[in-house]
Design a protein around this motif. Structure first.
Motif, PDB file in Angstrom:
ATOM      1  N   PRO A   5       0.682  -1.238   0.052  1.00  0.00           N
ATOM      2  CA  PRO A   5       0.041   0.176  -0.196  1.00  0.00           C
ATOM      3  C   PRO A   5       0.870   1.173   0.020  1.00  0.00           C
ATOM      4  O   PRO A   5       0.592   2.263  -0.623  1.00  0.00           O
ATOM      5  CB  PRO A   5      -0.848  -0.050   1.241  1.00  0.00           C
ATOM      6  CG  PRO A   5      -1.048  -1.670   1.611  1.00  0.00           C
ATOM      7  CD  PRO A   5       0.386  -1.969   1.199  1.00  0.00           C
ATOM      8  N   ILE A   6       2.057   1.326   0.715  1.00  0.00           N
ATOM      9  CA  ILE A   6       2.741   2.399   0.690  1.00  0.00           C
ATOM     10  C   ILE A   6       3.354   2.691  -0.719  1.00  0.00           C
ATOM     11  O   ILE A   6       3.722   3.943  -1.152  1.00  0.00           O
ATOM     12  CB  ILE A   6       3.909   2.372   1.884  1.00  0.00           C
ATOM     13  CG1 ILE A   6       3.244   2.174   3.215  1.00  0.00           C
ATOM     14  CG2 ILE A   6       4.876   3.413   1.685  1.00  0.00           C
ATOM     15  CD1 ILE A   6       4.017   1.897   4.465  1.00  0.00           C
ATOM     16  N   ARG A   7       4.068   1.548  -1.024  1.00  0.00           N
ATOM     17  CA  ARG A   7       4.619   1.409  -2.495  1.00  0.00           C
ATOM     18  C   ARG A   7       3.321   2.306  -3.521  1.00  0.00           C
ATOM     19  O   ARG A   7       4.075   3.038  -4.199  1.00  0.00           O
ATOM     20  CB  ARG A   7       5.202   0.292  -2.923  1.00  0.00           C
ATOM     21  CG  ARG A   7       5.712   0.204  -4.238  1.00  0.00           C
ATOM     22  CD  ARG A   7       6.429  -1.061  -4.316  1.00  0.00           C
ATOM     23  NE  ARG A   7       7.015  -1.497  -5.731  1.00  0.00           N
ATOM     24  CZ  ARG A   7       7.976  -1.012  -6.201  1.00  0.00           C
ATOM     25  NH1 ARG A   7       8.987  -0.279  -5.201  1.00  0.00           N
ATOM     26  NH2 ARG A   7       8.357  -1.275  -7.672  1.00  0.00           N
ATOM     27  N   ARG A   8       2.504   1.810  -3.428  1.00  0.00           N
ATOM     28  CA  ARG A   8       1.443   2.123  -4.490  1.00  0.00           C
ATOM     29  C   ARG A   8       1.033   3.700  -4.318  1.00  0.00           C
ATOM     30  O   ARG A   8       1.044   4.296  -5.148  1.00  0.00           O
ATOM     31  CB  ARG A   8       0.213   1.501  -4.220  1.00  0.00           C
ATOM     32  CG  ARG A   8      -1.181   1.973  -4.979  1.00  0.00           C
ATOM     33  CD  ARG A   8      -0.901   1.992  -6.372  1.00  0.00           C
ATOM     34  NE  ARG A   8      -0.689   0.434  -7.077  1.00  0.00           N
ATOM     35  CZ  ARG A   8      -0.305   0.227  -8.209  1.00  0.00           C
ATOM     36  NH1 ARG A   8      -0.419   1.369  -9.254  1.00  0.00           N
ATOM     37  NH2 ARG A   8      -0.064  -0.925  -8.435  1.00  0.00           N
ATOM     38  N   VAL A   9       1.290   4.291  -3.155  1.00  0.00           N
ATOM     39  CA  VAL A   9       1.190   5.492  -2.770  1.00  0.00           C
ATOM     40  C   VAL A   9       1.954   6.317  -3.605  1.00  0.00           C
ATOM     41  O   VAL A   9       1.827   7.505  -4.349  1.00  0.00           O
ATOM     42  CB  VAL A   9       1.054   5.882  -1.507  1.00  0.00           C
ATOM     43  CG1 VAL A   9       1.084   7.539  -1.212  1.00  0.00           C
ATOM     44  CG2 VAL A   9      -0.264   5.353  -0.885  1.00  0.00           C
ATOM     45  N   TYR A  10       3.071   5.958  -3.363  1.00  0.00           N
ATOM     46  CA  TYR A  10       4.554   6.637  -3.689  1.00  0.00           C
ATOM     47  C   TYR A  10       4.418   6.773  -5.465  1.00  0.00           C
ATOM     48  O   TYR A  10       4.818   7.558  -5.893  1.00  0.00           O
ATOM     49  CB  TYR A  10       5.590   6.057  -3.544  1.00  0.00           C
ATOM     50  CG  TYR A  10       6.389   6.620  -1.951  1.00  0.00           C
ATOM     51  CD1 TYR A  10       6.439   7.848  -1.822  1.00  0.00           C
ATOM     52  CD2 TYR A  10       6.411   5.809  -0.887  1.00  0.00           C
ATOM     53  CE1 TYR A  10       6.890   8.517  -0.620  1.00  0.00           C
ATOM     54  CE2 TYR A  10       6.603   6.239   0.228  1.00  0.00           C
ATOM     55  CZ  TYR A  10       6.910   7.850   0.404  1.00  0.00           C
ATOM     56  OH  TYR A  10       7.029   8.130   1.690  1.00  0.00           O
ATOM     57  N   ILE A  11       4.102   5.233  -5.871  1.00  0.00           N
ATOM     58  CA  ILE A  11       3.970   5.167  -7.445  1.00  0.00           C
ATOM     59  C   ILE A  11       3.049   6.256  -8.010  1.00  0.00           C
ATOM     60  O   ILE A  11       3.175   6.875  -9.014  1.00  0.00           O
ATOM     61  CB  ILE A  11       3.711   3.579  -7.924  1.00  0.00           C
ATOM     62  CG1 ILE A  11       5.046   2.860  -7.394  1.00  0.00           C
ATOM     63  CG2 ILE A  11       3.232   3.699  -9.297  1.00  0.00           C
ATOM     64  CD1 ILE A  11       5.009   1.517  -7.790  1.00  0.00           C
ATOM     65  N   GLU A  14       4.236   9.697  -7.898  1.00  0.00           N
ATOM     66  CA  GLU A  14       5.110   9.861  -9.099  1.00  0.00           C
ATOM     67  C   GLU A  14       4.431   9.888 -10.556  1.00  0.00           C
ATOM     68  O   GLU A  14       4.913  10.857 -11.207  1.00  0.00           O
ATOM     69  CB  GLU A  14       6.257   8.775  -9.214  1.00  0.00           C
ATOM     70  CG  GLU A  14       6.961   8.497  -8.107  1.00  0.00           C
ATOM     71  CD  GLU A  14       8.559   9.628  -7.940  1.00  0.00           C
ATOM     72  OE1 GLU A  14       8.400  10.444  -8.867  1.00  0.00           O
ATOM     73  OE2 GLU A  14       9.251   9.529  -7.376  1.00  0.00           O
ATOM     74  N   ARG A  15       3.675   9.062 -10.677  1.00  0.00           N
ATOM     75  CA  ARG A  15       2.853   9.325 -11.896  1.00  0.00           C
ATOM     76  C   ARG A  15       2.123  10.512 -12.165  1.00  0.00           C
ATOM     77  O   ARG A  15       2.101  11.212 -13.424  1.00  0.00           O
ATOM     78  CB  ARG A  15       1.763   7.985 -12.041  1.00  0.00           C
ATOM     79  CG  ARG A  15       2.515   6.698 -12.263  1.00  0.00           C
ATOM     80  CD  ARG A  15       1.178   5.692 -12.074  1.00  0.00           C
ATOM     81  NE  ARG A  15       1.696   4.199 -12.250  1.00  0.00           N
ATOM     82  CZ  ARG A  15       0.991   3.057 -12.178  1.00  0.00           C
ATOM     83  NH1 ARG A  15      -0.302   3.195 -11.854  1.00  0.00           N
ATOM     84  NH2 ARG A  15       1.374   1.943 -12.247  1.00  0.00           N
ATOM     85  N   GLN A  16       1.506  10.857 -11.042  1.00  0.00           N
ATOM     86  CA  GLN A  16       0.707  12.247 -11.193  1.00  0.00           C
ATOM     87  C   GLN A  16       1.857  13.415 -11.337  1.00  0.00           C
ATOM     88  O   GLN A  16       1.223  14.482 -12.134  1.00  0.00           O
ATOM     89  CB  GLN A  16       0.068  12.360  -9.930  1.00  0.00           C
ATOM     90  CG  GLN A  16      -1.114  11.501  -9.821  1.00  0.00           C
ATOM     91  CD  GLN A  16      -1.925  11.537  -8.475  1.00  0.00           C
ATOM     92  OE1 GLN A  16      -1.367  12.421  -7.500  1.00  0.00           O
ATOM     93  NE2 GLN A  16      -2.919  11.191  -8.320  1.00  0.00           N
ATOM     94  N   LEU A  17       3.039  13.410 -10.916  1.00  0.00           N
ATOM     95  CA  LEU A  17       3.897  14.623 -11.044  1.00  0.00           C
ATOM     96  C   LEU A  17       4.663  14.440 -12.370  1.00  0.00           C
ATOM     97  O   LEU A  17       5.104  15.500 -12.942  1.00  0.00           O
ATOM     98  CB  LEU A  17       4.996  14.475  -9.905  1.00  0.00           C
ATOM     99  CG  LEU A  17       4.111  14.876  -8.516  1.00  0.00           C
ATOM    100  CD1 LEU A  17       5.148  14.722  -7.308  1.00  0.00           C
ATOM    101  CD2 LEU A  17       3.981  16.380  -8.524  1.00  0.00           C
TER     102      LEU A  17
END
Length: 260
Positions: A5-11, A14-17
């Motif tokens: 879940p934490i990894r998914r948040v960071y990914i 990153e995709r949004q930015l």
């Protein structure tokens, strides 16, 4: 190795930015592939910018080799393997200890230094005792004289499970040491197999030991690899080259926007 879940948040972040970003810097080509597979940005946005070091600072010997060894209780002519890093799961320090025990059975005069500290240090010490390393495994804690410690050694080893681009490998190469490291992430881009050292799979301390033993038995072979490693880092991994590369990319981004 993060919880999913934490990894998914960071990914997701990153995709949004990424669409608002001019360049995405990566310390290794392997990590660019990881970013693209995760759906972050476009291939044309990525640029490799090595995590450089001050090669000259690590190429210089400060204290005499014998003095550094004497302070650690290591005989002046003993074959010595050193590693530097945090004692945490990512660095797999217990694999280093297991490899050291295998090496000691084949090279009875060998010594080992694990510079650093962290949550697994006590466990590493206990494992070393159980495996019969005793005083041959030296755990001096964090050091401010890493360059001198490297110059006192014969081989550098790294047992990590994952890395970006390990600066300790670059520092060891700058000090003229052959490197035996796990082939994870960007590490194979800093260690040329059979030229500047050797690469082994992670979680395989026996394979790590098997590559260390010949280098400890043949110091001439180790020195040849060490010289090749220093030549490698003097170019691509020099910190001044890193800064020049970053500055040039910022200027390119500014010119694209009409700011130059």
């Amino acid at each position: 190795y993060q919880p999913w879940p934490i990894r998914r948040v960071y990914i997701t972040l990153e995709r949004q930015l990424a669409p608002r970003t001019d360049f995405l810097f990566s310390v290794s080509r392997e990590d660019i592939g990881r970013g693209l597979r995760a759906g972050i940005g476009r291939a044309g946005q990525y640029r490799v910018v090595r995590s450089g070091i001050d090669v000259r600072a690590f190429a210089r010997r400060g204290k005499p080799r014998e003095a550094v060894r004497r302070a650690l209780g290591i005989p002046p002519s003993a074959p010595l393997v050193v590693t530097v890093g945090n004692f945490k799961a990512q660095k797999a320090p217990l694999d280093f200890v297991r490899a050291a025990a295998d090496v000691l059975r084949k090279v009875p005069a060998a010594w080992f230094v694990m510079a650093g500290d962290g949550e697994l240090k006590d466990e590493a010490h206990r494992l070393g005792d159980r495996l019969g390393l005793g005083p041959r495994l030296v755990l001096p804690g964090w050091r401010r004289d890493v360059a001198d410690l490297l110059h006192a050694a014969d081989v550098f080893a790294l047992s990590s499970l994952h890395e970006g681009l390990p600066r300790s490998v670059l520092q060891a190469a700058a000090a003229g040491l052959p490197v035996v490291a796990t082939a994870v992430n960007g590490t194979p881009e800093a260690v040329r197999e059979g030229v500047t050292g050797h690469l082994v799979p992670p979680c395989a301390p026996g394979r790590l030991a098997a590559r260390l033993i010949p280098l400890l038995r043949s110091r001439s072979r180790a020195r040849v690899m060490g010289r090749a490693g220093r030549a490698l880092v003097e170019g691509e991994f020099e910190i001044r080259n890193m800064l020049t590369r970053i500055e040039a990319l910022y200027e390119e981004a500014a010119a694209r926007k009409g700011l130059r």
